[in-house]
Design a protein around this motif. Structure first.
Motif, PDB file in Angstrom:
ATOM      1  N   GLY A   1      11.162  -2.392  11.527  1.00 17.63           N
ATOM      2  CA  GLY A   1      10.915  -1.959  10.083  1.00 17.63           C
ATOM      3  C   GLY A   1      10.776  -0.799  10.140  1.00 17.63           C
ATOM      4  O   GLY A   1      10.635   0.890  10.747  1.00 17.63           O
ATOM      5  N   GLN A   2      11.206  -0.134   8.579  1.00 18.14           N
ATOM      6  CA  GLN A   2      10.443   1.070   8.310  1.00 18.14           C
ATOM      7  C   GLN A   2      10.008   1.494   6.975  1.00 18.14           C
ATOM      8  O   GLN A   2       9.173  -0.017   6.525  1.00 18.14           O
ATOM      9  CB  GLN A   2      12.122   1.735   7.339  1.00 18.14           C
TER      10      GLN A   2
ATOM     11  N   LYS B   1      12.759  -3.584   5.579  1.00 19.74           N
ATOM     12  CA  LYS B   1      13.378  -4.207   6.794  1.00 19.74           C
ATOM     13  C   LYS B   1      14.414  -3.238   7.956  1.00 19.74           C
ATOM     14  O   LYS B   1      14.247  -2.311   8.687  1.00 19.74           O
ATOM     15  CB  LYS B   1      14.219  -5.692   6.544  1.00 19.74           C
ATOM     16  N   LYS B   2      14.739  -1.965   6.473  1.00 23.05           N
ATOM     17  CA  LYS B   2      15.473  -1.014   6.582  1.00 23.05           C
ATOM     18  C   LYS B   2      15.136   0.037   4.958  1.00 23.05           C
ATOM     19  O   LYS B   2      15.040  -0.652   4.029  1.00 23.05           O
ATOM     20  CB  LYS B   2      16.980  -0.942   6.789  1.00 23.05           C
ATOM     21  N   GLU B   3      15.352   0.635   4.699  1.00 22.45           N
ATOM     22  CA  GLU B   3      15.238   1.670   3.620  1.00 22.45           C
ATOM     23  C   GLU B   3      16.404   2.236   3.346  1.00 22.45           C
ATOM     24  O   GLU B   3      17.439   2.671   3.269  1.00 22.45           O
ATOM     25  CB  GLU B   3      15.091   3.054   4.272  1.00 22.45           C
ATOM     26  N   ASN B   4      17.128   1.268   1.771  1.00 26.85           N
ATOM     27  CA  ASN B   4      17.229   0.940   1.128  1.00 26.85           C
ATOM     28  C   ASN B   4      17.176   1.134  -0.321  1.00 26.85           C
ATOM     29  O   ASN B   4      16.369   1.120  -0.555  1.00 26.85           O
ATOM     30  CB  ASN B   4      18.732   0.213   0.982  1.00 26.85           C
TER      31      ASN B   4
END
Length: 409
Positions: free
Chosen positions: A267-268, A290-293
């Motif tokens: 993860g982030q 989960k991700k940087e968005n």
């Protein structure tokens, strides 16, 4: 707020200690695993001596079963029942053994034997073993006088070295029968945790270079499998307690928001820190997503806004880098907040855009640290005269957002 994305968050509950290959011996002091010689396959030199060792160990065990066990009696040469004696404990990692030294368990004694072997390089083996006593002799020459006998001592309720003949009449042969797969696994545990692709051949070379003791590639392959199993078991144990971790956070931080979800990918980390009137920083909230968005930042800032009662952001200031998803999320959730840009990030971006170019470091920070408009204008003019191209690139990055970090434009 302590928070994690319930849909796609993943909790990083494991904090492994970092160590380098040069520190493998220190790792062994804390985590050395010495397995039962009867149950572990002995294949140190790629020879068939494993079966011979197993037969020898079984023979010793049968002989001990037929004889009365007198290990609880202190041998005369131990000289340890004098009433007021202060006993010598085990100093992990020292590799030092001596008569009268005491241990909390047989396992601790065996770990000390491994340290001794790694330090001295002699080939030794266990000739007696059990929960109450253990004996180590030379593994090369049957006439070698070297012998260490450790057994439980009733008066002090500790395990004590009661026989210690440290003189070797043999020569070192570059092998050791107490260096099992489990020992190697523990020695390289952190290296494998840091790099799961660490090759057995590299483990073998590193071990032999450091200790001058030969081990086989097969041993290293088995050791790597064991190390990976240990790492996975540690992860499983930690993740199995994530709900307990959530309750502990709520108990220690009342009125916090804690959401826990798991995912099988890395993860982030998203985090928010605060700054008080004394310019001291403190953590406010964190999450692993989960991700940087944009979606993850919106989710994070929504919780932050709710827990801190920020409403539309009026009267508050946020300082961040120029990550587009973060900027969009702040604009969406905190439309009235004063959003300033981090000067250090801006300067770092300029260095990446102009690699190898001498940048006006002093002039840049003169602008950022200006405390009035006149001083700021003079610094901007000097920056422009130094390098017009870099100046134009800086102007694209909302210089007011940079400069207001200090002078509040």
């Amino acid at each position: 707020m302590e928070s994690e994305n319930v849909d796609d968050g993943i909790a990083d509950a494991v904090n492994p200690n970092e160590a380098t290959g040069s520190d493998v011996r220190d790792i062994a002091h804390d985590e050395t695993l010495v397995e039962d010689p009867v149950s572990e396959e002995d294949n140190e030199n790629g020879e068939k001596n494993g079966d011979d060792d197993l037969q020898e160990e079984r023979a010793v065990a049968e002989e001990e079963e037929q004889q009365a066990d007198t290990c609880e009696d202190t041998p005369p040469n131990s000289d340890c029942e004098d009433g007021g004696r202060r006993y010598i404990g085990c100093k992990k990692g020292s590799g030092e053994l001596r008569l009268g030294q005491v241990f909390n368990s047989i396992l601790e004694f065996k770990e000390a034997v491994v340290d001794y072997v790694l330090k001295e390089g002699f080939n030794v083996k266990y000739t007696k073993w059990g929960t109450q006593h253990s004996q180590v002799k030379c593994a090369i020459d049957g006439d070698c006088a070297f012998k260490i006998y450790c057994a439980f001592d009733k008066p002090i309720e500790r395990y004590m070295i009661k026989t210690f003949d440290d003189e070797h009449t043999c020569m070192k042969d570059g092998h050791s029968k107490v260096i099992k797969d489990g020992v190697i696994a523990r020695l390289f545990l952190n290296d494998i945790k840091r790099d799961p692709t660490y090759k057995p051949s590299a483990m073998q070379d590193a071990f032999e270079d450091k200790y001058n003791i030969a081990i086989t590639n097969d041993q290293c392959r088995r050791a790597k499998r064991k190390a990976l199993d240990i790492i996975q078991a540690d992860y499983d144990e930690q993740f199995a307690r994530m709900k307990d971790y959530r309750l502990a956070l709520i108990d220690s931080n009342p009125d916090s928001t804690v959401e826990v979800g798991t995912n099988n990918v890395d993860g982030q980390l998203l985090a928010a820190i605060g700054c008080d009137a004394n310019n001291q920083f403190f953590p406010v909230a964190w999450s692993v997503v989960k991700k940087e968005n944009t979606d993850s930042w919106v989710w994070f800032i929504k919780h932050l806004k709710h827990d801190l009662q920020l409403q539309d952001g009026s009267g508050f200031t946020i300082i961040s880098d120029r990550q587009k998803c973060l900027i969009n999320a702040v604009d969406q959730e905190l439309s009235k907040v004063e959003h300033r840009m981090c000067a250090r990030h801006i300067y770092g971006n300029l260095r990446r855009i102009y690699p190898g170019k001498e940048l006006p470091n002093a002039l840049f920070w003169s602008m950022a640290k200006s405390f009035n408009i006149g001083e700021c204008d003079r610094a901007i003019k000097a920056f422009k005269e130094f390098d017009f191209g870099v100046y134009e690139e800086l102007m694209k990055r909302n210089p007011r957002g940079i400069l207001q970090l200090y002078c509040g434009l």
